[in-house]
Design a protein around this motif. Structure first.
Motif, PDB file in Angstrom:
ATOM      1  N   PHE A  59      -6.555   0.172 -22.983  1.00 15.30           N
ATOM      2  CA  PHE A  59      -6.150   0.263 -21.570  1.00 15.30           C
ATOM      3  C   PHE A  59      -4.633   0.450 -21.481  1.00 15.30           C
ATOM      4  CE2 PHE A  59      -5.230  -2.290 -17.581  1.00 15.30           C
ATOM      5  CZ  PHE A  59      -5.629  -1.294 -16.707  1.00 15.30           C
ATOM      6  N   LYS A  60      -4.179   1.370 -20.611  1.00 18.29           N
ATOM      7  CA  LYS A  60      -2.746   1.644 -20.448  1.00 18.29           C
ATOM      8  C   LYS A  60      -2.381   1.644 -18.974  1.00 18.29           C
ATOM      9  CE  LYS A  60      -2.022   2.680 -24.855  1.00 18.29           C
ATOM     10  NZ  LYS A  60      -1.392   1.669 -25.688  1.00 18.29           N
ATOM     11  N   TYR A  61      -1.161   1.228 -18.675  1.00 17.53           N
ATOM     12  CA  TYR A  61      -0.662   1.293 -17.299  1.00 17.53           C
ATOM     13  C   TYR A  61       0.859   1.298 -17.343  1.00 17.53           C
ATOM     14  CZ  TYR A  61      -0.449  -3.716 -18.219  1.00 17.53           C
ATOM     15  OH  TYR A  61      -0.194  -4.939 -18.790  1.00 17.53           O
ATOM     16  N   ASP A  62       1.460   1.810 -16.277  1.00 18.03           N
ATOM     17  CA  ASP A  62       2.917   1.960 -16.217  1.00 18.03           C
ATOM     18  C   ASP A  62       3.562   1.049 -15.178  1.00 18.03           C
ATOM     19  OD1 ASP A  62       3.314   4.681 -17.860  1.00 18.03           O
ATOM     20  OD2 ASP A  62       1.516   4.833 -16.628  1.00 18.03           O
ATOM     21  N   ASN A  63       2.799   0.683 -14.166  1.00 18.17           N
ATOM     22  CA  ASN A  63       3.348  -0.106 -13.067  1.00 18.17           C
ATOM     23  C   ASN A  63       2.409  -1.264 -12.750  1.00 18.17           C
ATOM     24  OD1 ASN A  63       5.185   2.200 -12.627  1.00 18.17           O
ATOM     25  ND2 ASN A  63       3.376   3.178 -11.761  1.00 18.17           N
ATOM     26  N   ILE A  64       2.983  -2.402 -12.374  1.00 15.84           N
ATOM     27  CA  ILE A  64       2.175  -3.541 -11.896  1.00 15.84           C
ATOM     28  C   ILE A  64       2.665  -3.902 -10.501  1.00 15.84           C
ATOM     29  CG2 ILE A  64       1.623  -5.971 -12.205  1.00 15.84           C
ATOM     30  CD1 ILE A  64       1.872  -5.702 -15.112  1.00 15.84           C
TER      31      ILE A  64
ATOM     32  N   VAL B  23       0.835  -1.207   0.000  1.00 12.77           N
ATOM     33  CA  VAL B  23       0.000   0.000   0.000  1.00 12.77           C
ATOM     34  C   VAL B  23       0.863   1.248   0.000  1.00 12.77           C
ATOM     35  CG1 VAL B  23      -1.613   1.303   1.440  1.00 12.77           C
ATOM     36  CG2 VAL B  23      -1.996  -1.123   1.046  1.00 12.77           C
ATOM     37  N   GLN B  24       1.976   1.234   0.759  1.00 11.64           N
ATOM     38  CA  GLN B  24       2.847   2.414   0.795  1.00 11.64           C
ATOM     39  C   GLN B  24       3.528   2.632  -0.554  1.00 11.64           C
ATOM     40  OE1 GLN B  24       2.743   4.294   3.564  1.00 11.64           O
ATOM     41  NE2 GLN B  24       3.852   5.837   2.382  1.00 11.64           N
ATOM     42  N   ILE B  25       3.921   1.548  -1.230  1.00 10.68           N
ATOM     43  CA  ILE B  25       4.509   1.681  -2.571  1.00 10.68           C
ATOM     44  C   ILE B  25       3.494   2.328  -3.508  1.00 10.68           C
ATOM     45  CG2 ILE B  25       5.300   0.388  -4.599  1.00 10.68           C
ATOM     46  CD1 ILE B  25       6.529  -1.664  -2.665  1.00 10.68           C
ATOM     47  N   ILE B  26       2.248   1.835  -3.466  1.00  5.80           N
ATOM     48  CA  ILE B  26       1.194   2.377  -4.337  1.00  5.80           C
ATOM     49  C   ILE B  26       0.998   3.866  -4.059  1.00  5.80           C
ATOM     50  CG2 ILE B  26      -1.296   2.290  -4.795  1.00  5.80           C
ATOM     51  CD1 ILE B  26      -1.030  -0.789  -4.101  1.00  5.80           C
ATOM     52  N   SER B  27       0.927   4.221  -2.781  1.00  9.76           N
ATOM     53  CA  SER B  27       0.715   5.625  -2.396  1.00  9.76           C
ATOM     54  C   SER B  27       1.872   6.499  -2.876  1.00  9.76           C
ATOM     55  CB  SER B  27       0.569   5.710  -0.874  1.00  9.76           C
ATOM     56  OG  SER B  27       0.501   7.049  -0.457  1.00  9.76           O
ATOM     57  N   ASN B  28       3.103   6.017  -2.679  1.00 15.03           N
ATOM     58  CA  ASN B  28       4.271   6.815  -3.081  1.00 15.03           C
ATOM     59  C   ASN B  28       4.349   6.986  -4.593  1.00 15.03           C
ATOM     60  OD1 ASN B  28       4.796   6.889  -0.375  1.00 15.03           O
ATOM     61  ND2 ASN B  28       6.769   5.841  -0.466  1.00 15.03           N
ATOM     62  N   LEU B  29       4.021   5.923  -5.345  1.00 17.11           N
ATOM     63  CA  LEU B  29       3.997   6.044  -6.811  1.00 17.11           C
ATOM     64  C   LEU B  29       2.928   7.049  -7.236  1.00 17.11           C
ATOM     65  CD1 LEU B  29       4.350   2.295  -7.930  1.00 17.11           C
ATOM     66  CD2 LEU B  29       6.063   4.100  -8.153  1.00 17.11           C
ATOM     67  N   TYR B  30       1.795   7.002  -6.589  1.00 19.98           N
ATOM     68  CA  TYR B  30       0.669   7.906  -6.907  1.00 19.98           C
ATOM     69  C   TYR B  30       1.084   9.366  -6.728  1.00 19.98           C
ATOM     70  CZ  TYR B  30      -3.947  10.097  -6.225  1.00 19.98           C
ATOM     71  OH  TYR B  30      -5.058  10.898  -6.304  1.00 19.98           O
ATOM     72  N   HIS B  31       1.846   9.667  -5.665  1.00 25.66           N
ATOM     73  CA  HIS B  31       2.235  11.053  -5.394  1.00 25.66           C
ATOM     74  C   HIS B  31       3.475  11.478  -6.173  1.00 25.66           C
ATOM     75  CE1 HIS B  31      -0.751  11.913  -2.327  1.00 25.66           C
ATOM     76  NE2 HIS B  31      -0.546  10.698  -1.835  1.00 25.66           N
ATOM     77  N   ASN B  32       4.415  10.530  -6.403  1.00 23.55           N
ATOM     78  CA  ASN B  32       5.630  10.889  -7.134  1.00 23.55           C
ATOM     79  C   ASN B  32       5.387  11.016  -8.633  1.00 23.55           C
ATOM     80  OD1 ASN B  32       8.523  10.795  -5.647  1.00 23.55           O
ATOM     81  ND2 ASN B  32       7.039   9.563  -4.509  1.00 23.55           N
ATOM     82  N   PHE B  33       4.497  10.161  -9.161  1.00 23.53           N
ATOM     83  CA  PHE B  33       4.269  10.131 -10.617  1.00 23.53           C
ATOM     84  C   PHE B  33       2.771  10.222 -10.880  1.00 23.53           C
ATOM     85  CE2 PHE B  33       7.775   7.311  -9.350  1.00 23.53           C
ATOM     86  CZ  PHE B  33       8.852   8.021  -9.885  1.00 23.53           C
ATOM     87  N   PRO B  34       2.179  11.403 -10.671  1.00 27.14           N
ATOM     88  CA  PRO B  34       0.711  11.512 -10.775  1.00 27.14           C
ATOM     89  C   PRO B  34       0.170  11.188 -12.161  1.00 27.14           C
ATOM     90  CG  PRO B  34       1.753  13.674 -10.512  1.00 27.14           C
ATOM     91  CD  PRO B  34       2.814  12.663 -10.282  1.00 27.14           C
ATOM     92  N   GLU B  35       1.034  11.238 -13.186  1.00 22.08           N
ATOM     93  CA  GLU B  35       0.551  10.947 -14.540  1.00 22.08           C
ATOM     94  C   GLU B  35       0.576   9.448 -14.848  1.00 22.08           C
ATOM     95  OE1 GLU B  35       4.862  10.701 -14.704  1.00 22.08           O
ATOM     96  OE2 GLU B  35       3.490  12.107 -13.752  1.00 22.08           O
ATOM     97  N   GLN B  36       1.198   8.657 -13.971  1.00 23.58           N
ATOM     98  CA  GLN B  36       1.307   7.213 -14.236  1.00 23.58           C
ATOM     99  C   GLN B  36       0.120   6.464 -13.625  1.00 23.58           C
ATOM    100  OE1 GLN B  36       5.099   5.555 -13.154  1.00 23.58           O
ATOM    101  NE2 GLN B  36       6.267   7.041 -14.364  1.00 23.58           N
ATOM    102  N   ARG B  37      -0.136   5.283 -14.207  1.00 22.10           N
ATOM    103  CA  ARG B  37      -1.240   4.432 -13.740  1.00 22.10           C
ATOM    104  C   ARG B  37      -0.668   3.116 -13.222  1.00 22.10           C
ATOM    105  NH1 ARG B  37      -6.117   5.407 -16.380  1.00 22.10           N
ATOM    106  NH2 ARG B  37      -6.367   3.303 -17.145  1.00 22.10           N
ATOM    107  N   THR B  38      -1.231   2.646 -12.120  1.00 24.70           N
ATOM    108  CA  THR B  38      -0.732   1.431 -11.472  1.00 24.70           C
ATOM    109  C   THR B  38      -1.809   0.357 -11.499  1.00 24.70           C
ATOM    110  OG1 THR B  38       0.700   2.732 -10.020  1.00 24.70           O
ATOM    111  CG2 THR B  38       0.196   0.473  -9.328  1.00 24.70           C
ATOM    112  N   LEU B  39      -1.409  -0.839 -11.915  1.00 25.20           N
ATOM    113  CA  LEU B  39      -2.313  -1.991 -11.945  1.00 25.20           C
ATOM    114  C   LEU B  39      -1.980  -2.883 -10.754  1.00 25.20           C
ATOM    115  CD1 LEU B  39      -4.394  -3.759 -13.509  1.00 25.20           C
ATOM    116  CD2 LEU B  39      -2.465  -4.759 -14.734  1.00 25.20           C
ATOM    117  N   ILE B  40      -3.010  -3.202  -9.965  1.00 25.93           N
ATOM    118  CA  ILE B  40      -2.829  -4.108  -8.816  1.00 25.93           C
ATOM    119  C   ILE B  40      -3.459  -5.456  -9.181  1.00 25.93           C
ATOM    120  CG2 ILE B  40      -3.323  -4.504  -6.377  1.00 25.93           C
ATOM    121  CD1 ILE B  40      -3.748  -1.489  -6.086  1.00 25.93           C
ATOM    122  N   VAL B  41      -2.680  -6.516  -9.017  1.00 25.21           N
ATOM    123  CA  VAL B  41      -3.183  -7.865  -9.324  1.00 25.21           C
ATOM    124  C   VAL B  41      -2.948  -8.747  -8.108  1.00 25.21           C
ATOM    125  CG1 VAL B  41      -2.957  -9.861 -10.844  1.00 25.21           C
ATOM    126  CG2 VAL B  41      -2.617  -7.579 -11.761  1.00 25.21           C
TER     127      VAL B  41
END
Length: 1548
Positions: free
Chosen positions: A1060-1065, A840-858
């Motif tokens: 569909f596009k995403y930058d991180n999994i 969850v902390q990784i997801i939060s940090n990616l969200y704030h550091n790279f607001p233009e990127q999209r993260t896929l959670i599986v």
């Protein structure tokens, strides 16, 4: 690859494992006790004769029976005797064979095999040399029998498949390197060296090195290089000795099968294939095999021919052997044309009789028929000369006749030059549904009884793959076959339930019924569409199936509820059994029921009265009259084309005119076709895997190349947001690193922090082996830390950002840092180490550091996804950017709906809220008009009204350099006072200019955010349908998208089509996800300019816990299908971050499993918090292993295959649960776990009978299997290990780790200690468990919670419980005394409510403490918990006594005012000292129907009496117990929760 029809095979029998009694009686066991058993105190010295005797008398004499070898391996023969005493001097045939048998058995059991050799590696080279020599020795010199040489082959195969082990790789590399080309004939060698100049240089270097060797060294080197060539020659001599007809030795057949398996494994790995493939081709092994008599034998050669097809496939695989690059379609065509043209040139130059062939175009002569026609008339010597010109055979001297067979020479030329269908074309022509030919072929789809002995025609998933195509193809085939196994179980089950019999008129009559199947009334094919250009199969085939639904309404609704894309199966039955004959499940179901054909189909929809398909949608479905229902279905076009071709060419029966049964399946188990289609589509597209991942996925190159430290695009400066709670916390998370803070003022050293790290590229300073922990060889570099303030977001309390409160450890911080950097991050999270918090902390940090990127959670499960989501919502992430795809979002413990349509509704509602705010803002500013009508008008209002006022305000309060700023001006000129009048007042503090200006800017940010969101929501005003809006949300709006791996596999096509596009999994539970389901999420988007935009792949999991669920043991063991991609990466050596501090369990409980991890310690709170420091009330120990002997002479029982039960353990577990409840333990803090489904059902039955209607006891939080409980925890765990004859699947250490790590405060295990303590793999845990007494030690005088510290011993002695009957009787007495003492108070009040004492301690009311049951299996037909017998009554004496006692006590109500659990315990304790415990007399039958009725809130005195009687124990007869507990469904695999579920399967 072709599939032969399986010859009729006798039904496979389950392999019987020896019991403990049999083990103890064995000669081997007696020897073990004397020489090597770990628990033997006086061991005799090593005696070589012992090994000889065991080998001759036990192994050879029994023809290497698995039972004997199991005994030896389990007794630790290899570890404690064979290898411990091995040296070259004592080596002999018996010694070598014994070691090989033990290693092979370890692989069969799927336990670590090479650990023993690593402890004493110096003797391994000489041992391996002996094995090598024995394998290739000539018949005349070899005293090894063919059976023994087959065992050696299997051992060699295991070696070749264990290249990740340094010890093994050191020996294997010498056998498969370039020098092995010494075996090639000179002309072929010259031809190969010409292809690559670099090879010639290497070859010359090898020759020079050889010249410098002495004669002995050169001889050894030659033996190693020619080893595989000699092995091929030995095999060919065995193969040629098998006659075409008549009796044949099965030893020869097994040897041949094992040899081909070894060849396949060598060809399927690039390191072994690179040089060996040429040698294999030069030996013409495949051609020899295809012409052999064994291949032609229909029955004995069936498996051999299937294996040979696999070998042929891999010898011609589309790959460049030297470079490892995949060959494209065009490159394969070019190679084919080169072969043909070189043959034509040779024909033109030297063979006048082949002029016509030489001058023909390639396409006219490259079919098998054309080549046979051209070359068939040539003499054998001429054929030999042609082959020698192509360097396939050595040249004939002048006048010499060939010694080769004409058929061999012809096949050699034809097979090499015939046109091949490309692999992708073969795949596209393959039907996706299994047919009867595959479903019941046990070489391809083995039964549940697979023991691991034999060889199978299945692909294997090991460490490495040839190409991405090979990777996908192996996974495709295995996924297809695993699904086929489940389909076979379903078909056999419904066919038995239908009871098909032959009617007197020759037709079929059904004597039974099945919920999942219906007889077909009418079937007709209604459409066969034209093929696409270039294809020979129709684009679409549709048919109509009519059935008569004269069934219960519930079942009728299920059939009418079949949806589009649901898969069904069409079956033809022609039974030979006469009316009333019972089907014997032990015999072949296919033969008994006359099962002829099986074809798959896909539902398009149900037809209405007018024959039109009823479309799915929000409109209610039309009500149809009568019971007849017709479904339009899609048939498989490839299968239809094959069937029609067979009907026309071979005059076979038309399959589609014979179907008489249609079968449906449970939706959750029926997604195989969609997943197979996804894999097939992936293989038809150019799979673009990121360059930094490609080689790692295939298993080649530097395993650490994708670690962030070696990535070229490292990010030097990262904002860790709220990861650190303080600067001291930050320093603690980077031990050994000097930290330099950019701000000197200590008051400003507050989170959040931005950290700048030194960047090291791939060629920078080398890192240590433990590079994942961020340590460098040189002096550690300085971290530059920059504290920064989050800009003010507004004056309202909800504007304040949510903050992380977890104090992450150093390794958790390293995992977070690695996850924020580009590349591959692997986090190994042992139980309780905060995997989810890190994710969850990784997801939060990616969200704030790279607001233009999209993260896929599986994730693997919906439950894990929901846990992740609930924690994400607690952090500073705007919920409009969250989206949850797939089913399961309804289980989120939140009022908010994060599904697609839930988010659309949220956006629409949020839009209205924001427009209302715009209206309020407009009103506060006095602006006329309706600006809050749409997002567009609101945008204009912001631009022309808000911005102009803000800019004017800024110009007024902007300070000039010559004037001192006036604090009052900021509040005075602020234009939005009225709008913010509902915020906490005063808004402006008036203390400093800077502070007030920041507040003013925060207010403006709040206003601006309203209009920013409305601008994002504008699209929802333009898009009118919910579907379009949800698509827009998925593609544009959402930044964090979550789904399960199954959903990703099912919906890949739709997601790619949407763009569909995403930058991180980020993958949670990565070690529980199938390899292919881990890979598919990497490819849910189209590449951009030929490159993947994927930047990060974070996998979090624990490969020491249970792997993905594979129901068929053959696929699990033989094909290694249970290996997750996460586990494979760990085996390859990909760097991992190992979380090393757990906060779940007591330190003593953690010790039971922390030995499995590198350095797992405890967080400080595990020693400090009161709940961890307090003892477990009523128990001497916080964990204990309790030995349970046979009850009435019975230990484990097995009413159905692998449906294991143990009545004594089940009764003991329930008695312990009741004891804990009587002491005051809350029921929701206790779970009962077991290792088998059968025991789970038995415990549930006993619980329902003992406690089902009793509000004082209630039900535990859960009763389930260890496998199902993975990922969950509870304070107190009662565990039953069930087995008494063999260890079973608990021998898998991963299952042990899960079992030991579920408890936080207390773990009580019931098991047969003598069995489990001897298991080598379980030793570290059972050594600790057996260090404590093996009888239960209790303090019944204590109540929950206790003030006693954990480890403290009370002044009064513990009571030792000898066995289950004693515990059962004791709990009964204890309960009765509690009832007596509590009656006095309750009857005085005139009401008997639930016990107040438990509620006083904060536990939930009893009626809420109902056990979770996955499915109410009591309502299903033939459910396991149903019983033929009535519930057993207690003896008349005990009932009367109980009545008298309660009646007597009920008159003494005035003497007692309050009743507490503590007081009850004291009464029970005193009574225990006064009187002897009541002996159990009549054990109730536990196999009765499960009762899920909730306990009553109010009970009267008669209920108290009944409750007291309900809890009584006794000693029913053994026969009664068997009758009750063994009344299971005829087929345990298909009814409710009793199926072969993910938590168990076939094992030995």
């Amino acid at each position: 690859m072709e599939t032969r029809v399986a010859a009729t095979q006798p039904p496979t029998r389950k392999m019987v494992t020896p019991t403990v009694t049999q083990m103890n009686a064995e000669f081997v066991t007696q020897l073990a006790k004397s020489y090597w058993a770990p628990h033997s105190k006086k061991k005799l010295p090593f005696d070589y004769k012992v090994i000889e005797d065991i080998y001759v008398k036990e192994m050879v004499k029994s023809r290497f029976a698995i039972r004997k070898i199991m005994l030896l391996e389990f007794s630790q023969y290899l570890e404690n005797y064979l290898w411990l005493n091995y040296s070259a001097e004592v080596s002999s045939k018996a010694y070598l064979m014994s070691i090989c048998c033990m290693i092979n058995e370890k692989f069969r059991e799927n336990v670590p095999a090479w650990e023993t050799f690593k402890k004493k590696p110096e003797h391994f080279p000489s041992f391996f040399k002996c094995i090598r020599e024995a394998s290739v020795a000539k018949e005349s010199e070899n005293d090894f029998s063919l059976h023994e040489r087959t065992i050696l082959l299997l051992f060699l195969d295991h070696c070749f498949n264990s290249l990740e082990v340094d010890l093994i790789r050191g020996q294997i590399q010498q056998l498969i390197s370039l020098p092995m080309w010494i075996c090639l004939q000179p002309s072929r060698l010259e031809k190969e060296l010409k292809k690559t100049q670099k090879l010639r240089k290497f070859w010359n270097l090898i020759k020079k090195t050889d010249e410098k060797m002495d004669e002995k060294a050169r001889e050894i080197a030659t033996q190693e290089r020619k080893f595989l060539w000699h092995l091929i020659q030995r095999f060919l001599s065995v193969l040629q000795s098998i006659p075409a007809t008549g009796p044949v030795s099965m030893e020869k057949i097994h040897y041949c099968e094992r040899f081909i398996e070894l060849m396949i494994d060598l060809e399927a790995l690039l390191p072994t294939r690179r040089w060996f493939n040429t040698v294999l081709d030069d030996a013409h092994l495949v051609v020899h095999c295809y012409l052999s008599d064994l291949f032609k034998r229909e029955q004995e050669g069936h498996l051999f021919s299937q294996l040979l097809d696999m070998l042929k496939f891999y010898t011609g695989f589309e790959i460049n052997d030297q470079t490892g690059n995949a060959l494209t379609e065009n490159e394969m065509t070019t190679i084919h044309y080169d072969h043909i043209t070189s043959l034509q040139r040779a024909a033109f130059a030297h063979f006048p009789e082949l002029y016509n062939f030489a001058l023909s175009n390639v396409a006219s002569v490259d079919t098998r028929e054309s080549l046979v026609k051209c070359f068939g008339s040539l003499s054998p010597s001429t054929l030999h000369q042609v082959a020698s010109y192509l360097c396939l055979l050595p040249a004939l001297s002048e006048g010499e006749e060939t010694k080769y067979d004409r058929q061999l020479l012809l096949e050699l030329l034809v097979s090499r030059h015939e046109r091949r269908i490309s692999q992708i074309q073969q795949l596209n022509q393959m039907p996706l549904y299994p047919t009867e030919k595959i479903i019941w072929d046990e070489n391809i789809v083995p039964t549940e009884y697979y023991s691991g002995e034999g060889c199978l025609a299945l692909p294997k998933l090991n460490l490495q793959f040839l190409t991405l195509h090979d990777y996908l193809l192996r996974n495709f085939n295995l996924f297809r076959l695993e699904s086929t196994y489940e389909i076979r179980q379903d078909i056999e089950d419904i066919v038995c339930r239908l009871k098909p019999w032959q009617s007197e008129y020759g037709g079929v009559v059904f004597g039974g019924w099945a919920r999942m199947a219906q007889p077909i009334v009418a079937f007709s094919v209604v459409e066969v569409a034209k093929p696409n250009i270039g294809e020979n199969w129709p684009t679409r085939v549709r048919a109509d199936v009519t059935i008569n639904l004269n069934v219960r309404d519930q079942i009728k609704d299920e059939w009418e509820g079949l949806r589009k894309h649901d898969v069904c199966f069409l079956i033809t039955l022609r039974p030979m059994l006469l009316y009333g004959t019972k089907i014997d499940r032990r015999q072949s179901i296919v033969e008994q029921t006359g099962l002829m054909y099986v074809r798959g189909c896909e539902i398009q929809g149900m037809l209405d009265d007018k024959g039109r398909v009823i479309e799915e949608g929000p409109e209610p479905k039309p009500k149809l009259k009568g019971d007849a229902r017709t479904y339009r279905v899609f048939l498989d076009p490839n299968q239809y084309q094959q069937d029609m071709t067979n009907t026309i060419q071979n005059r076979a029966e038309d399959v589609y005119e014979t179907f008489n049964v249609i079968m449906r399946r449970k939706p959750k188990e029926n997604n195989f076709k969609a997943v197979l289609e996804t894999i097939r589509k992936l293989m038809n597209t150019d799979c673009v895997v990121p360059d930094w991942l490609h080689d790692i996925i295939l298993g080649y190159g530097d395993p650490g190349s994708a670690h962030y430290s070696k990535m070229p695009n490292q990010i030097p400066s990262l904002d860790f947001n709220d990861t650190f709670l303080s600067l001291d916390h930050l320093k603690a998370c980077f031990p050994g690193y000097p930290v330099k803070v950019t701000v000197d003022d200590p008051s400003l050293h507050k989170a959040p922090f931005r950290i700048t790290f030194p960047v090291y590229g791939g060629k920078g300073k080398k890192r240590k082996e433990d590079n994942e922990e961020g340590t460098f060889q040189d002096e550690p570099p300085t971290l530059i830390v920059e504290p920064h303030v989050i800009p003010n977001r507004g004056p309202y309390p909800y504007n304040q950002p949510k903050r992380n409160t977890i104090q992450f450890t150093a390794t958790q911080t390293e995992a977070i840092r690695a996850g924020m950097q580009p590349g591959l991050t692997m986090v190994v999270g042992p139980p309780g180490t905060g995997k989810t918090d890190v994710a969850v902390q990784i997801i939060s940090n990616l969200y704030h550091n790279f607001p233009e990127q999209r993260t896929l959670i599986v994730t693997h499960s919906n439950q894990a996804l929901n846990q992740l989501f609930e924690k994400i919502m607690a952090l500073d992430i705007d919920e409009r950017h969250l989206l949850r795809l797939g089913h399961g979002e309804e289980a989120l413990e939140t009022e908010k709906d994060f599904s697609r349509y839930g988010r659309v509704n949220y956006v629409l509602a949020r839009r209205l809220e924001l427009l209302n705010e715009v209206g309020r803002l407009q009103e506060s500013l006095g602006v006329p008009g309706d600006v809050s009508y749409t997002c567009e008008t609101a945008g204009h209002f912001f631009l022309y009204q808000i911005m102009s006022r803000w800019e004017a305000y800024q110009s007024k309060v902007k300070t000039k350099s010559s004037q001192a700023p006036d604090v009052g001006d900021i509040a005075k000129f602020f234009p939005f006072h009225q709008y913010f009048s509902n915020a906490p007042q005063p808004i402006f503090k008036g203390c400093s200019n800077q502070e007030d200006m920041e507040i003013a800017e925060g207010c403006f940010r709040h206003v601006k955010k309203i209009f920013t969101q409305l601008e994002e929501f504008r699209a929802f005003e333009l898009l009118r349908s919910g579907l379009d809006r949800s698509k827009y949300l998925l593609v544009k709006e959402a930044k964090i998208i979550a789904m399960t791996c199954t959903h990703a596999a099912l919906k890949r096509h739709d997601l790619v089509d949407l763009g569909f596009k995403y930058d991180n999994i980020l993958m949670e539970e990565a070690a529980q996800i199938l390899e292919i389901e881990t890979f598919i999420p990497l490819l849910l988007q189209n590449p951009e300019d030929g490159f993947s935009r994927l930047k990060r792949w974070i996998m979090i999991g624990d490969h020491h816990q249970l792997p993905p669920v594979i129901k068929n043991m053959a696929f699990q063991k033989y094909s290694n299908m249970e290996q997750s991609l996460f586990t494979r990466f760990v085996r390859l050596g990909v760097p991992t971050v190992d979380l090393d501090a757990q906060g779940r369990a007591r330190a003593s409980l953690c010790n039971l499993y922390n030995w499995r991890y590198k350095s797992l310690g405890n967080l400080p709170h595990v020693q400090l918090l009161p709940e961890f420091r307090a003892a477990n009330a009523g128990f001497l120990y916080d964990f204990q292993l309790i030995n349970v002997e046979d009850f009435n002479g019975v230990g484990e029982s097995e009413p159905n295959p692998y449906f294991y039960q143990n009545l004594a353990e089940a009764e003991y577990a329930v008695a312990l649960f009741m004891y804990m409840r009587l002491l005051g333990y809350p029921a929701n803090r206790i779970s009962i776990l077991t290792t088998y489904n059968g025991q789970k059902h038995l415990i549930r039955d006993i619980l329902n009978q003992r406690c089902g209607k009793n509000p004082v006891i209630g039900q535990p939080s859960k009763v389930t299997t260890v496998d199902r409980f993975q990922g969950q925890q509870n304070d107190y765990i009662i565990l039953s290990l069930v087995r008494t004859k063999a260890v079973g699947h608990l021998r898998d250490v991963r299952r042990l780790v899960v079992a030991m790590s579920r408890a936080r405060l207390g773990l009580y295990i019931f098991a047969r200690v003598s069995l489990f303590q001897n298991c080598f793999e379980l030793t570290p845990a059972f050594r600790q468990l057996t260090a404590r007494p093996l009888r239960l030690h209790i303090f019944p005088g204590e109540s929950f919670p206790t003030q006693r510290r954990n480890g403290d011993v009370p002044t009064f002695p513990a009571q030792v419980i000898k066995n289950m009957p004693e515990m059962a009787g004791y709990v009964y007495n204890m309960y009765m005394h509690m009832m007596r003492s509590s009656q006095q108070y309750h009857f005085h009040q005139g009401l008997l409510p639930p016990p107040a004492a438990t509620q006083e301690r904060g536990s939930a009311p009893f009626q809420d403490e109902e056990m979770e049951v996955e499915e109410n299996f009591s309502q299903k037909k033939d459910a396991p918990s149903k019983s033929q017998a009535q519930e057993s009554n207690t003896t008349a004496d005990s009932s009367e006594t109980a009545d008298k006692e309660i009646t007597t006590l009920s008159g003494k109500g005035d003497e007692q005012d309050t009743t507490s659990t503590k007081h009850m315990c004291q009464v029970a304790s005193q009574e225990r000292q006064e009187s002897e415990l009541r002996k159990p007399e009549n054990t109730p039958k536990a196999g009765q129907e499960v009762n899920k009725a909730e306990p009553q809130m109010e009970i009267d005195s008669t209920e108290v009496k009944e409750t007291a009687e309900n809890i009584e124990y006794g000693n029913g007869s053994q026969a009664e117990n068997k009758a009750e507990h063994q009344k299971m469904p005829d087929h345990p695999g298909r009814d409710s929760d009793s199926e072969y579920s993910e938590d168990e399967g076939t094992e030995n």
